[in-house]
Design an enzyme around this catalytic site. Structure first.
Site, PDB file in Angstrom:
ATOM      1  N   HIS A  42       0.831  -1.205   0.000  1.00  0.00           N
ATOM      2  CA  HIS A  42       0.000   0.000   0.000  1.00  0.00           C
ATOM      3  C   HIS A  42       0.873   1.265   0.000  1.00  0.00           C
ATOM      4  O   HIS A  42       0.715   2.148  -0.844  1.00  0.00           O
ATOM      5  CB  HIS A  42      -0.906  -0.039   1.244  1.00  0.00           C
ATOM      6  CG  HIS A  42      -1.805   1.146   1.415  1.00  0.00           C
ATOM      7  ND1 HIS A  42      -3.137   1.134   1.080  1.00  0.00           N
ATOM      8  CD2 HIS A  42      -1.569   2.396   1.884  1.00  0.00           C
ATOM      9  CE1 HIS A  42      -3.680   2.312   1.337  1.00  0.00           C
ATOM     10  NE2 HIS A  42      -2.744   3.103   1.841  1.00  0.00           N
ATOM     11  N   GLU A  43       1.801   1.320   0.922  1.00  0.00           N
ATOM     12  CA  GLU A  43       2.670   2.512   1.008  1.00  0.00           C
ATOM     13  C   GLU A  43       3.571   2.619  -0.217  1.00  0.00           C
ATOM     14  O   GLU A  43       3.886   3.724  -0.670  1.00  0.00           O
ATOM     15  CB  GLU A  43       3.495   2.489   2.297  1.00  0.00           C
ATOM     16  CG  GLU A  43       2.685   2.485   3.583  1.00  0.00           C
ATOM     17  CD  GLU A  43       1.664   3.618   3.691  1.00  0.00           C
ATOM     18  OE1 GLU A  43       1.864   4.669   3.063  1.00  0.00           O
ATOM     19  OE2 GLU A  43       0.640   3.421   4.388  1.00  0.00           O
ATOM     20  N   GLU A  69      -4.585   8.004  -2.866  1.00  0.00           N
ATOM     21  CA  GLU A  69      -5.089   6.748  -2.306  1.00  0.00           C
ATOM     22  C   GLU A  69      -5.412   5.742  -3.413  1.00  0.00           C
ATOM     23  O   GLU A  69      -5.304   4.533  -3.204  1.00  0.00           O
ATOM     24  CB  GLU A  69      -6.326   7.041  -1.446  1.00  0.00           C
ATOM     25  CG  GLU A  69      -6.758   5.898  -0.558  1.00  0.00           C
ATOM     26  CD  GLU A  69      -5.824   5.652   0.646  1.00  0.00           C
ATOM     27  OE1 GLU A  69      -4.907   6.457   0.881  1.00  0.00           O
ATOM     28  OE2 GLU A  69      -6.025   4.625   1.330  1.00  0.00           O
ATOM     29  N   HIS A  78       1.704   4.585  -2.731  1.00  0.00           N
ATOM     30  CA  HIS A  78       1.846   6.037  -2.506  1.00  0.00           C
ATOM     31  C   HIS A  78       3.217   6.524  -2.991  1.00  0.00           C
ATOM     32  O   HIS A  78       3.327   7.530  -3.689  1.00  0.00           O
ATOM     33  CB  HIS A  78       1.715   6.360  -1.011  1.00  0.00           C
ATOM     34  CG  HIS A  78       0.308   6.342  -0.489  1.00  0.00           C
ATOM     35  ND1 HIS A  78      -0.676   7.156  -0.987  1.00  0.00           N
ATOM     36  CD2 HIS A  78      -0.272   5.627   0.508  1.00  0.00           C
ATOM     37  CE1 HIS A  78      -1.818   6.956  -0.316  1.00  0.00           C
ATOM     38  NE2 HIS A  78      -1.591   6.017   0.599  1.00  0.00           N
TER      39      HIS A  78
END
Lengths: 500, 500
Positions: A264-265, A294, A268
């Site tokens: 997830h990170e 997001e 980003h």
């Protein structure tokens, strides 16, 4: 710059660059505070951050910046230059309209509210937090009134996080989501499926988890020469296109949590890294707001990291790192990372599907609070009713209910919707990528992520703030921002998983 | 503040606090750049630091700050408040007098000079560095002229690093040092002593070195809740009283190097940590310049870390960490860490005694360059002659001679003397501590460092910039800043070591 670039434009970029530099310095100070700073460093760090925030504000409201913007709004500019002026004007206008002392009062009130929230959650007593919440609502209503007294205050506050996707549009998306997800969750609850949720049960050494996570980042193509991975209590990603850092958290009972949180990170970070070097320090080198950010993290976490193709390729690595998991099948791994648990009361632990109902609930409550249609004292009851109505469960305590999230104690009203918006945009983007990138599924299975990464950079990252949110998405996907792609994806995925 | 504090004084502190906060933010960004930042982060970091530097400058030269200082110079203030006004005025005056574009030109020139210096040192070719050195000298001469056209430019530049110890006074100290150390080194060279320099010869794992260094910091009382230890190519210390960080460097062939370098940086950190919390962000909460800072690091490194008492207590820990060293005696350890090697050409590797001659040499050359009494082309020859005359050795290359240090390529002329000044002040302070702290030697032997630490905090740290340099030292020791204590200490120590 071409010869015909007005001198005022160069002046503008110079000033905007200084503002960006101060902002990036603040980001680094915050990263350090969460990752490196010794325990007692807070008093000095708070002062540093507060001064940098004041400096940034002073640079943004300087008369000369307003004069340059006035001049440039009637100048002969390229479309890119006009986009820069539009973005700077948006920020500058808000900063000029809101009095500094109100900003400071909000900052002070949220600092107190944060402490009160921690204590209230600890003591499971919403009553002690309520007056702080009321004060913050009052201050933020005033804030919205300063920005624009003639508009819905919640729409104004939403624009702090999502400045160029109108609230009406966002509200349509959230309503569609609720109307589709509530019955789907209901079907899942009634389904007679027994998913292999214990595939990765056990205790797993944090150092080995870290090694696995670093392997995954290597595979995904994370450029270590422009980034780093550290541990933090609440994982986040921060930085610039030259230096985009990731943090993660290791839970010894949940090795997949660290892995997917890191993916997830990574999403980003990869957005930040895809911003063009040459536009660094201008809006064309900055990410397009929270929902697009997001969308990148959710796309990598959910459409890659929870996909069957990814697990076909990556499962052997997990088995190698953690022999204790035995020899699970890809199907078992896929089930474990995609199981739906409607009884989970906590948003940050929610699965990919029910997550949206946690968001819709918060959105409806904060919107009504800001509009004055709901009183603070009613929050716990409304929260619990909505939980029952959307998810079929009722929190027994406020700690597990309306006190679970930090956002409101920060004075953040309008932030929650960006999570779900990001998720639906992720589904739209992944559909479009699948249609356009030949053999995408096979590539993911083979651990080749460059084709997807290149497509995302081309369609999203490299544009910075050149286009407004909906235009960016519709240029990339052919469609306006909408929940439809997510709903189709969810019906197919969970229909197949749960035999619906 | 008391009721009688002028409002202007509070305004001043507010402005000065903002300047300090920006400066501390820059310090953290630099720490991160040297310790944490990924390789390709430089372009963004350089911009952040450059903007923060400009912001700091703008805050310092603001008309309103000058007006407040004017008002306060005739106001009824306490001695502490007068010291604050004195210190702020000193910095503000210099900032106002030097044009911003000259500061920027120096910054740009030193950036280019730094690259040229690296290449020149690599290629052992002073000729390619010479034009850069000439340009920097020219720019710094102009800088000095802006600050004060009527004074010796080298004295003016020296004040950047040591603003309140007059150059004449410093020059006396350095002359005394040279006159005493040259013959002492000569005696040592001629002595018939065979010191146990190979006591710690071998190869030592970096992780075990780190564990030992952390043990030493525990013993010394380094408060981890306000600090941290990391590795960096060039060890340094930075931070605030709330967060004072240390870095060190591990050389597998030199475990004592990491240990003593860490003790040195601990000395710097302990000064920063001893500054009063309540004066944070004001001159009363800031360290008194470079020579006092260096006195703290040298005191801990040399008077504690190289003392017989320390090794009586600490040697067993070293033996435990590195069994390969065998079972050396305290005398052997003491000899190894105190051996004098006049043939060493490199300042940063020099022993405690010959170090001063490396400094005196640089001081004399840079002073003559700035005064126009020496031409850049003459530097290599003069360097080598002085090496021969002071130390009895002649570098065979410029890389081992006048190109070895980074300072001049930074445009730092006047910095070198502060190292030796720190060392002589360390000797003065340690003498005074020994006279006043009962059982100091026994405490060090027993690994109890609080008595020394408390004495230093009381005499030096807690005062911040309350007193000017010489007053601070003479209040702590009863004597003006002087080389006498160091000379006595050195004659006794090396006399005994070398049987002179």
């Amino acid at each position: 710059m071409s010869d015909t670039t007005p001198a005022a434009y160069d002046d503008l970029l110079d000033r905007v660059g200084r503002i960006a530099n101060v902002s990036h310095a603040s980001d680094l100070l915050s990263w350090d505070q969460q990752v490196m700073m010794p325990d007692e460093g807070t008093p000095a760090r708070s002062r540093q951050l507060s001064t940098l925030s004041a400096v940034e504000h002073d640079l943004l409201v300087a008369d000369e910046l307003g004069r340059l913007l006035d001049e440039l709004e009637t100048a002969d500019l390229t479309p890119e230059q006009r986009a820069v002026v539009r973005e700077v004007r948006r920020e500058q206008e808000r900063a000029v309209r809101v009095p500094t002392d109100l900003v400071e009062r909000i900052s002070a009130a949220s600092s107190e509210a944060l402490t009160a929230w921690r204590e209230a959650r600890e003591a499971d007593d919403f009553g002690t937090f309520a007056p702080h919440l009321r004060e913050l609502l009052d201050l933020k209503q005033r804030y919205a009134e300063h920005v624009d007294p003639d508009r819905d205050p919640y729409a104004v506050l939403f624009e702090e996080y999502e400045p160029c996707l109108p609230l009406d549009h966002a509200e349509d998306v959230l309503t569609t989501l609720r109307e589709a997800v509530v019955p789907l969750v209901d079907d899942i609850r009634g389904a007679d499926a027994d998913l292999a949720t214990d595939t990765f049960a056990g205790t797993f050494d944090a150092d080995r988890q870290e090694a696995l996570v670093r392997d995954a980042l290597d595979d995904l193509g994370y450029p270590w020469e422009r980034g780093r991975l550290d541990a933090a209590p609440h994982p986040f990603s921060t930085g610039t296109t030259y230096d985009a850092r990731i943090t993660t958290r290791y839970d010894e009972t949940d090795p997949i949590g660290a892995l997917l949180s890191t993916v997830h990170e990574f999403g980003h970070a990869t957005y930040t890294l895809g911003l063009p070097d040459e536009a660094h320090g201008t809006p064309l080198g900055e990410a397009r707001d929270l929902s697009i950010h997001e969308s990148q993290s959710r796309l990598w976490e959910n459409h890659v990291g929870r996909s069957r193709a990814f697990w076909e390729g990556f499962l052997p690595r997990v088995v190698e790192a953690f022999p204790a998991v035995g020899d699970p099948s890809v199907r078992e791994a896929y089930e474990a990372v995609n199981a739906v648990d409607p009884s989970n009361l906590i948003r940050v632990e929610a699965d990919e599907l029910t997550y949206h109902l946690h968001i819709v609930l918060r959105f409806e409550i904060e919107r009504d609070l800001i509009r004055g249609d709901l009183d603070v004292t009613e929050v716990p009851a409304v929260w619990n009713e909505k939980m029952e109505s959307y998810l079929g469960v009722r929190p027994e305590t406020d700690a597990e209910g309306c006190l679970q999230d930090i956002h409101w104690s920060h004075g953040s009203f309008g932030y929650f919707p960006t999570y779900s918006l990001g998720s639906v945009i992720a589904a739209q983007l992944f559909d479009a990528a699948e249609a356009e990138v030949e053999g995408l599924d096979d590539a993911i299975r083979a651990g080749e992520f460059d084709p997807l990464h290149d497509w995302l950079t081309d369609r999203i990252h490299r544009h910075g703030k050149r286009f407004e949110t909906n235009e960016l998405v519709s240029r990339a996907t052919g469609d306006d921002v909408s929940a439809d792609a997510f709903v189709d994806y969810a019906r197919e995925k969970y229909g197949s998983l749960y035999g619906l």
